[in-house]
Design an enzyme around this catalytic site. Sequence first.
Site, short mmCIF file in Angstrom:
data_model
loop_
_atom_site.label_atom_id
_atom_site.label_comp_id
_atom_site.label_asym_id
_atom_site.label_seq_id
_atom_site.Cartn_x
_atom_site.Cartn_y
_atom_site.Cartn_z
N THR A 98 0.87 -1.18 0.00
CA THR A 98 0.00 0.00 0.00
C THR A 98 0.90 1.22 0.00
O THR A 98 1.69 1.42 0.93
CB THR A 98 -0.92 0.02 1.23
OG1 THR A 98 -1.79 -1.13 1.17
CG2 THR A 98 -1.76 1.28 1.26
N LYS A 173 -7.08 1.56 -3.26
CA LYS A 173 -6.73 1.15 -1.89
C LYS A 173 -6.96 2.29 -0.90
O LYS A 173 -7.38 2.06 0.24
CB LYS A 173 -5.27 0.68 -1.82
CG LYS A 173 -4.85 0.15 -0.45
CD LYS A 173 -5.69 -1.05 0.01
CE LYS A 173 -5.34 -1.48 1.43
NZ LYS A 173 -4.06 -2.18 1.53
N LYS A 241 0.08 4.54 8.65
CA LYS A 241 0.78 4.94 7.42
C LYS A 241 -0.21 5.08 6.27
O LYS A 241 -0.17 6.05 5.51
CB LYS A 241 1.86 3.91 7.09
CG LYS A 241 2.60 4.14 5.77
CD LYS A 241 2.01 3.35 4.61
CE LYS A 241 2.09 1.85 4.84
NZ LYS A 241 1.57 1.10 3.66
#
Length: 293
Positions: A98, A173, A241
């Site tokens: 990701t 995502k 994150k």
Amino acid sequence: MSIKKVGWIGTGIMGRWMAHHLMKGGIELEVCTRTPSKAAPLLKMGATWAKSPSEMGDRCDAVISMVGTPCDVEEVILGEDGALQSMSKGKLLIDMSTSDPGLAVTIYNEAKQQGVGSIDAPVSGGDVGAKNAALSIFCGGDDIDIKRAMPLFDLMGTNITVAGAAGSGQSTKVVNQILIASTIIGVCESLFYAERAGLNLHNTIKAIGTGAAGGFQINNLGPRIVDGDLEPGFSIEHFLKDLQIAIGECIRHDITLPGLEHAKDLYEDMVSDGYSKKGTHALILAIRRINSE
């Protein structure tokens, strides 16, 4: 040209299982990871070791990265010892981490100049999806490259979506993580209420999990919360994150998403309190703390 040998970078909670399924599917694997001990199960299965990503780039038909942060992605792909340094025309680069959509476009453009295909293909499904080869995979890149990679994706996932051009997989995502951010808050708040109301929590999950409130988070993480199992299927440090990437995308598109920002604040507090290695569902601890103040 079919892909017979893959270079795999990153063997964390999910990456180890994803690589495992490739090998079980007959793919020859070369592995490179920051912590060699984490690659031991793959090496026992017959994988070979590479000292650096650039070393495997020359020997493999495709290189797949599944690492922690955008900085890690940039290092293992574009860095001095990155995979792209040794990849020649006709090879395929797939980043399943990701990461930042803009970085995915940069990698695509750099790879294109060398005649190397590039796909951004982040995944969703956590440790359960990785272990069961049941991940959702979001693909961005050229159709011809995605079609070539599809046999690999089929070994790791059950829901493979072609999202669009380079960067679109990562943007999808971001959408996924924005939705999860508010959903996990709802899961923890609802179970905290149920606890205070004196309900049988496992029965409550069973009752609501098949209705309109049902979904992956309540049905998979809810029982872990009830059982006090806060170990990660996906860690808070990695999810934070992801939320920071999403906040950056909001700034880029000049939008404000209050649910996302609230989740980021809660998880930042969790990290400050020493829970960075716990699973995202450990957010229940923050809800309990708020109600004890």
